[in-house]
Design a protein around this motif. Structure first.
Motif, mmCIF file in Angstrom:
data_model
loop_
_atom_site.group_PDB
_atom_site.id
_atom_site.type_symbol
_atom_site.label_atom_id
_atom_site.label_comp_id
_atom_site.label_asym_id
_atom_site.label_seq_id
_atom_site.Cartn_x
_atom_site.Cartn_y
_atom_site.Cartn_z
ATOM 1 N N ILE A 257 64.469 48.876 35.913
ATOM 2 C CA ILE A 257 63.684 49.344 37.044
ATOM 3 C C ILE A 257 64.174 50.455 37.520
ATOM 4 O O ILE A 257 65.402 50.541 38.069
ATOM 5 C CB ILE A 257 63.993 48.160 38.169
ATOM 6 C CG1 ILE A 257 63.529 46.896 37.357
ATOM 7 C CG2 ILE A 257 62.822 48.321 39.359
ATOM 8 C CD1 ILE A 257 61.942 46.715 36.978
ATOM 9 N N THR A 258 63.027 51.496 37.751
ATOM 10 C CA THR A 258 63.474 52.791 38.405
ATOM 11 C C THR A 258 62.655 52.844 39.661
ATOM 12 O O THR A 258 61.322 52.661 39.730
ATOM 13 C CB THR A 258 63.184 53.908 37.852
ATOM 14 O OG1 THR A 258 61.526 54.068 37.349
ATOM 15 C CG2 THR A 258 63.900 54.002 36.372
ATOM 16 N N GLN A 259 63.406 53.296 40.891
ATOM 17 C CA GLN A 259 62.924 53.497 42.121
ATOM 18 C C GLN A 259 63.713 54.856 42.811
ATOM 19 O O GLN A 259 64.871 54.934 42.663
ATOM 20 C CB GLN A 259 63.292 52.350 43.075
ATOM 21 C CG GLN A 259 62.342 51.237 43.068
ATOM 22 C CD GLN A 259 62.502 50.507 44.119
ATOM 23 O OE1 GLN A 259 63.458 49.491 44.393
ATOM 24 N NE2 GLN A 259 61.327 49.996 45.021
ATOM 25 N N ASN A 260 62.946 55.889 43.055
ATOM 26 C CA ASN A 260 63.446 57.097 43.435
ATOM 27 C C ASN A 260 64.371 57.602 42.203
ATOM 28 O O ASN A 260 63.917 57.603 41.165
ATOM 29 C CB ASN A 260 64.198 57.292 44.785
ATOM 30 C CG ASN A 260 63.215 57.116 45.857
ATOM 31 O OD1 ASN A 260 62.156 57.982 45.919
ATOM 32 N ND2 ASN A 260 63.638 56.277 46.912
ATOM 33 N N ASP A 261 65.848 57.730 42.464
ATOM 34 C CA ASP A 261 66.466 57.942 41.296
ATOM 35 C C ASP A 261 67.484 57.256 41.018
ATOM 36 O O ASP A 261 68.433 57.295 40.403
ATOM 37 C CB ASP A 261 67.114 59.579 41.832
ATOM 38 C CG ASP A 261 68.132 58.914 43.259
ATOM 39 O OD1 ASP A 261 68.037 57.964 43.698
ATOM 40 O OD2 ASP A 261 68.870 60.186 43.479
ATOM 41 N N THR A 262 67.209 55.859 41.270
ATOM 42 C CA THR A 262 67.987 54.644 40.820
ATOM 43 C C THR A 262 67.485 53.834 39.532
ATOM 44 O O THR A 262 66.272 53.862 39.486
ATOM 45 C CB THR A 262 68.086 53.631 41.909
ATOM 46 O OG1 THR A 262 67.067 52.864 42.207
ATOM 47 C CG2 THR A 262 68.613 54.443 43.179
ATOM 48 N N ARG A 263 68.162 53.294 38.860
ATOM 49 C CA ARG A 263 67.959 52.498 37.874
ATOM 50 C C ARG A 263 68.875 51.204 37.661
ATOM 51 O O ARG A 263 69.980 51.223 37.876
ATOM 52 C CB ARG A 263 68.237 53.389 36.260
ATOM 53 C CG ARG A 263 67.900 52.605 35.370
ATOM 54 C CD ARG A 263 68.059 53.450 33.898
ATOM 55 N NE ARG A 263 67.875 52.686 32.724
ATOM 56 C CZ ARG A 263 68.082 53.044 31.415
ATOM 57 N NH1 ARG A 263 68.379 54.241 31.373
ATOM 58 N NH2 ARG A 263 67.552 52.412 30.376
ATOM 59 N N THR A 264 68.051 50.202 37.928
ATOM 60 C CA THR A 264 68.722 48.765 37.787
ATOM 61 C C THR A 264 68.049 48.001 36.451
ATOM 62 O O THR A 264 67.063 48.472 36.010
ATOM 63 C CB THR A 264 68.552 48.027 38.930
ATOM 64 O OG1 THR A 264 67.216 47.929 39.473
ATOM 65 C CG2 THR A 264 69.217 48.726 40.128
ATOM 66 N N LEU A 265 68.614 46.774 36.238
ATOM 67 C CA LEU A 265 68.371 46.149 35.272
ATOM 68 C C LEU A 265 67.717 44.672 35.842
ATOM 69 O O LEU A 265 68.264 44.116 36.671
ATOM 70 C CB LEU A 265 69.278 45.837 34.321
ATOM 71 C CG LEU A 265 69.865 46.981 33.164
ATOM 72 C CD1 LEU A 265 70.982 46.490 32.694
ATOM 73 C CD2 LEU A 265 68.846 47.475 32.393
ATOM 74 N N SER A 266 66.837 44.365 35.127
ATOM 75 C CA SER A 266 66.067 42.996 35.518
ATOM 76 C C SER A 266 65.940 41.911 34.340
ATOM 77 O O SER A 266 65.915 42.479 33.204
ATOM 78 C CB SER A 266 64.606 43.096 36.168
ATOM 79 O OG SER A 266 63.989 41.895 36.240
ATOM 80 N N PHE A 267 66.542 40.695 34.682
ATOM 81 C CA PHE A 267 66.314 39.852 33.479
ATOM 82 C C PHE A 267 65.256 38.498 33.610
ATOM 83 O O PHE A 267 64.983 38.190 32.738
ATOM 84 C CB PHE A 267 67.638 38.910 33.209
ATOM 85 C CG PHE A 267 68.080 37.939 34.092
ATOM 86 C CD1 PHE A 267 67.745 36.656 34.170
ATOM 87 C CD2 PHE A 267 68.766 38.335 35.377
ATOM 88 C CE1 PHE A 267 68.136 35.715 34.937
ATOM 89 C CE2 PHE A 267 68.946 37.445 36.432
ATOM 90 C CZ PHE A 267 68.446 35.963 36.122
ATOM 91 N N LEU A 268 64.757 38.333 34.956
ATOM 92 C CA LEU A 268 64.018 37.198 34.988
ATOM 93 C C LEU A 268 62.516 37.756 35.589
ATOM 94 O O LEU A 268 61.844 37.022 34.709
ATOM 95 C CB LEU A 268 64.602 36.448 36.129
ATOM 96 C CG LEU A 268 63.975 35.219 36.615
ATOM 97 C CD1 LEU A 268 63.856 34.277 35.265
ATOM 98 C CD2 LEU A 268 64.555 34.669 37.928
ATOM 99 N N SER A 269 62.409 38.198 36.691
ATOM 100 C CA SER A 269 60.815 38.678 36.956
ATOM 101 C C SER A 269 60.981 39.713 38.064
ATOM 102 O O SER A 269 61.850 40.235 38.493
ATOM 103 C CB SER A 269 60.434 37.513 37.651
ATOM 104 O OG SER A 269 61.321 37.263 38.703
ATOM 105 N N GLN A 270 59.914 40.415 38.276
ATOM 106 C CA GLN A 270 59.383 41.329 39.304
ATOM 107 C C GLN A 270 58.243 40.799 39.829
ATOM 108 O O GLN A 270 57.257 40.514 39.370
ATOM 109 C CB GLN A 270 59.132 42.594 38.713
ATOM 110 C CG GLN A 270 60.506 43.221 37.867
ATOM 111 C CD GLN A 270 60.133 43.015 36.210
ATOM 112 O OE1 GLN A 270 59.058 43.172 35.668
ATOM 113 N NE2 GLN A 270 61.084 42.316 35.657
ATOM 114 N N SER A 271 58.164 40.905 41.352
ATOM 115 C CA SER A 271 56.844 40.362 41.883
ATOM 116 C C SER A 271 56.658 41.243 43.158
ATOM 117 O O SER A 271 57.649 41.687 43.866
ATOM 118 C CB SER A 271 57.239 39.007 42.317
ATOM 119 O OG SER A 271 58.101 38.761 43.305
ATOM 120 N N PHE A 272 55.568 41.215 43.399
ATOM 121 C CA PHE A 272 54.973 42.100 44.683
ATOM 122 C C PHE A 272 53.583 40.998 45.203
ATOM 123 O O PHE A 272 52.720 40.819 44.230
ATOM 124 C CB PHE A 272 54.541 43.384 44.123
ATOM 125 C CG PHE A 272 53.688 44.003 45.255
ATOM 126 C CD1 PHE A 272 54.222 44.929 46.162
ATOM 127 C CD2 PHE A 272 52.379 43.928 45.223
ATOM 128 C CE1 PHE A 272 53.430 45.557 47.287
ATOM 129 C CE2 PHE A 272 51.487 44.829 45.999
ATOM 130 C CZ PHE A 272 52.206 45.699 47.290
#
Length: 493
Positions: A257-272
């Motif tokens: 997952i990238t937002q601005n200049d950050t990068r993180t890892l997701s294992f389960l879900s993303q929701s909006f």
């Protein structure tokens, strides 16, 4: 000694699978169970104890429940998880006397018992146990000590238990952990701690190696326990502990997952949209446990709110029939246990996180992505696992390591009755085929909210309400799983 699942009729055992002891007692290994037949001598009534009768008792122990077996100087003992209630097991031990002349035969039989009981699962796992004393209802520490610790001890696991002290502590621990000292990290929490652990492993210079070597597992002690339901098939701490003891390693897709200049890892879900609002907007009622999600969902559903956005998806499969065929083909593949070693060796040669194939959210939008209308978005929900919480198999076609995310979009202007029907059909499995549920298998997406305030949820964790982009990496992570192949969830009907 009471042993579960009594049975009076069994198939005739193979000779080399049966251990005959003085008593007389026979212990027979079946394909999935241990059969114990004990001829108990009882004094006959009305004969002053001089007359004796024999009563044969027969017991069956599932091999999955066998935790350990040991030959002592004068007896053989077998330790197993005995069903105590519908949702719990307790550690129980049976012992039978043996003579010195029987010892060699008993040792060989015990070795065969353990081989069958563990199969391809690693014995005596070395576990780094992280306990979040603040998660869920704040009972994780007591749940671990009461229900999980005895199971791990009986299975002779090597345990290193540590409480997390603040948000992000598990990330720091995972980032510094000795990869060669442990086989798995067990999170005693909800899904928040596995999220931190994956990201801690992902911050290491040898991130890919760390994510391949160290498996992650969840003891369900939070308000959302998706990883436990998907990989272990339970929301019970003791049954999950047993499942971890017998679990095998399984590759797991992870999502950058990238937002601005950050990068993180997701294992389960993303929701909006409504799911993110129902999750993150109900933190003030965490005392309700998993019920807070349902409460939040209904409240927001009655308001018929929409969450406008710009959405683009790198679609790989967009037909539900084709998605079902993809699931069936993948789920029926045999497990290749030899591939795990090759995956680790490859990770050691290229240790850093994989490069992003589609850039970040700050780059130009790729021209081959599908533009999805989002001005009346009601629910944008992406699953990397099938079950999001108990009884919510939201993504039945999701697979652990097919390199694809399941993207669901639902328009916010559908009628209230249709929305309520959707909610009711999730447990039945019919939600998948409802025409208002748009489903795509994808490898990447970008979402840009139109509003200034709101919620975006990544694995149940709140992230800034701003544009974000996701890209999947096939088999980047590792989990402990019952099957080693698919999730413990019903596939699409």
């Amino acid at each position: 000694m009471s042993i579960p699942n009594s049975s009076e009729q069994q198939d005739t055992p193979l000779h080399d699978s049966t251990l005959l002891l003085d008593g007389p007692v026979s212990l027979t290994l079946g394909s999935d169970s241990l059969l114990i037949v004990d001829d108990v001598h009882k004094s006959g009534r009305g004969c002053c104890g001089l007359c004796r009768s024999k009563t044969k008792t027969t017991h069956t122990i599932a091999l999955h429940n066998v935790l350990g077996a040991e030959v002592n100087p004068s007896d053989v003992e077998i330790t197993f998880a005995q069903p105590a209630t519908k949702n719990d097991v307790t550690v129980t031990t049976v012992r039978y006397s043996i003579s010195e002349k029987e010892k060699s035969t008993v040792e060989k039989w015990v070795q065969k018992l353990l081989d069958l009981a563990y199969g391809t699962a690693q014995r005596r796992k070395r576990l780094k146990v992280l306990v979040n004393p603040f998660g869920g209802k704040g009972t994780a520490a007591s749940l671990y000590q009461t229900y999980a610790a005895p199971v791990f001890a009986a299975a002779n696991c090597e345990l290193d238990v540590q409480n997390t002290e603040y948000r992000g502590h598990a990330t720091e621990i995972a980032a510094q952990l000795d990869l060669d000292a442990y086989d798995a990290i067990v999170c005693c929490s909800g899904d928040g701690l596995p999220y931190e652990v994956f990201n801690g492993l992902g911050k290491r210079p040898n991130a890919r190696e760390a994510l391949a070597k160290l498996a992650v597992a969840l003891l369900p002690c939070g308000s959302g326990n998706g990883m436990a339901w998907n990989c272990l098939g339970t929301g019970s701490v003791s049954i999950a502990a047993l499942a971890i003891v017998k679990a095998v390693r399984m590759p797991l897709d992870l999502v950058s997952i990238t937002q601005n200049d950050t990068r993180t890892l997701s294992f389960l879900s993303q929701s909006f949209g409504i799911v993110a609002e129902s999750d993150l907007g109900t933190d003030h009622i965490r005392w309700m446990g998993a019920h807070r999600f349902t409460y939040g969902f209904l409240i927001r559903l009655l308001r018929q709110t929409i969450w406008p956005c710009d959405l683009a998806i790198k679609v790989e499969i967009n037909d539900k029939k084709a998605i079902k065929e993809h699931y069936t083909a993948f789920a029926n593949r045999p497990v290749d246990t030899s591939a795990d070693r090759g995956r680790i060796e490859a990770a050691e040669q290229s240790p850093g996180l994989p490069e992003l194939q589609h850039g970040t959210v700050l780059g130009e939008l790729p021209t081959d992505w599908e533009i999805v209308p989002g001005t009346t978005m009601g629910n944008f929900y992406v699953g990397n696992m099938a079950i999001m919480s108990k009884d919510t198999n939201f993504f039945p076609a999701s697979l652990p390591n097919d390199g694809l995310m399941d993207v669901i979009t639902i328009d916010g202007t559908i009628s209230l009755s249709t929305a309520l029907s959707m909610m009711n059909e999730i447990p039945t499995g019919r939600f998948f085929d409802m025409p208002d549920v748009k489903l795509r298998k994808a490898t990447a997406f970008r979402l840009v909210p139109h509003e200034k305030e709101g919620y975006i949820s990544i694995d149940g964790e709140q992230v800034p309400f701003e544009p974000f982009q996701a890209e999947i990496h096939q088999g980047l992570g590792t989990v402990l799983s019952k099957s080693g192949r698919i999730y413990e969830a019903d596939g699409p009907l």
